[in-house]
Design an enzyme around this catalytic site. Structure first.
Site, PDB file in Angstrom:
ATOM      1  CG  ASP A 135      26.160  26.182  -6.332  1.00  0.00           C
ATOM      2  OD1 ASP A 135      26.119  27.262  -5.708  1.00  0.00           O
ATOM      3  OD2 ASP A 135      25.936  25.092  -5.791  1.00  0.00           O
ATOM      4  CD  GLU A 156      20.187  18.155  -7.558  1.00  0.00           C
ATOM      5  OE1 GLU A 156      20.143  17.360  -6.588  1.00  0.00           O
ATOM      6  OE2 GLU A 156      19.600  19.242  -7.554  1.00  0.00           O
ATOM      7  CG  ASN A 209      19.153  15.580  -3.469  1.00  0.00           C
ATOM      8  OD1 ASN A 209      20.051  16.243  -2.941  1.00  0.00           O
ATOM      9  ND2 ASN A 209      18.691  15.839  -4.679  1.00  0.00           N
ATOM     10  CG  HIS A 224      22.256  18.843  -3.698  1.00  0.00           C
ATOM     11  ND1 HIS A 224      20.894  18.979  -3.681  1.00  0.00           N
ATOM     12  CD2 HIS A 224      22.736  20.001  -3.172  1.00  0.00           C
ATOM     13  CE1 HIS A 224      20.569  20.156  -3.168  1.00  0.00           C
ATOM     14  NE2 HIS A 224      21.676  20.788  -2.843  1.00  0.00           N
TER      15      HIS A 224
END
Length: 236
Positions: free
Chosen positions: A67, A143, A136, A138
């Site tokens: 990313d 996400e 979380n 990811h």
């Protein structure tokens, strides 16, 4: 699923670097999928040490990073291209033209996503994908959502991700709100996946991801279906 418990962060980094170096030694022209963040730094440091000792050769290796932030130039010290150059690429004998990071300054982000997917395909796919995991769940910047995103795409970063990354910026307002990231399909098509998790704050999410229901609400849970997954973790 191969679970490796590390005694501390240094041991985690060594174990992870062992997996990566074995891949490079077995296939010198392999394609490595790489990750950024604080957890992989020790792994890259260990790889650099072994390179300096002559134990590993990166001259034929090709890389694709997961990313990049939208809006950051490669020379911005918070960009992921800059991170990779500083922590690995500039310290080993890899050819810079063989290293790939999404272009955060692309004029057309949709076009850049398509280009990146095509690039991965042209390289023959990813032999080994290194992953960290967000609190979380990811992986990359995939996400929590109502569905799994398949290919490289633009993502609005979750508030918890922005807060977690704020420590790298002077103020939280400077943290980019969008990023380009490989999709779940790209990650799952890697021949091998190496997931690393460090610190007590990762224990709960690792439990959910590896032993809970497979759901896009916990993106990393999809890894339960990967045929060759190694997880190196330390929760102390």
């Amino acid at each position: 699923m191969n679970l490796l418990k590390a005694s501390d962060y240094k041991d985690l980094s060594r174990k992870a670097a062992n997996v990566i170096s074995a891949q490079v030694i077995l296939k010198p022209d392999c394609v490595l999928g790489l990750a950024t963040g604080s957890t992989p730094i020790g792994t890259y440091k260990q790889l650099v040490e072994w390179y300096e000792k002559g134990d590993i050769d990166f001259s034929e290796v090709k890389t694709v990073n997961l990313d990049e932030y939208c809006g950051l130039s490669p020379d911005n010290d918070q960009s992921y291209r800059y991170f990779m150059n500083q922590n690995l690429f500039s310290q080993v004998n890899i050819k810079l033209e063989n290293t790939n990071v999404p272009n955060g300054l692309a004029a057309d982000y949709e076009e850049e996503c398509s280009r990146y997917d095509k690039l991965i395909a042209e390289l023959g796919g990813i032999d080994l994908q290194l992953l960290g995991i967000g609190r979380n769940g990811h992986i990359g910047f995939n996400e929590p959502d109502v569905s799994f995103e398949k290919t490289t795409h633009i993502v609005n970063l979750d508030e918890s991700t922005i807060e977690a990354n704020a420590r790298f910026f002077q103020t939280i307002d400077e943290v980019p709100k969008k990023a380009l990231t490989m999709g779940i399909k790209s990650i799952m098509q890697a021949k091998k996946v190496l997931l690393i998790a460090n610190g007590p704050d990762k224990k709960e999410i690792i439990e959910k991801a590896l032993h809970g229901p497979v759901t896009p609400d916990v993106p990393a849970s999809i890894l339960q279906f990967h045929p060759d997954l190694t997880v190196v973790y330390c929760f102390d």
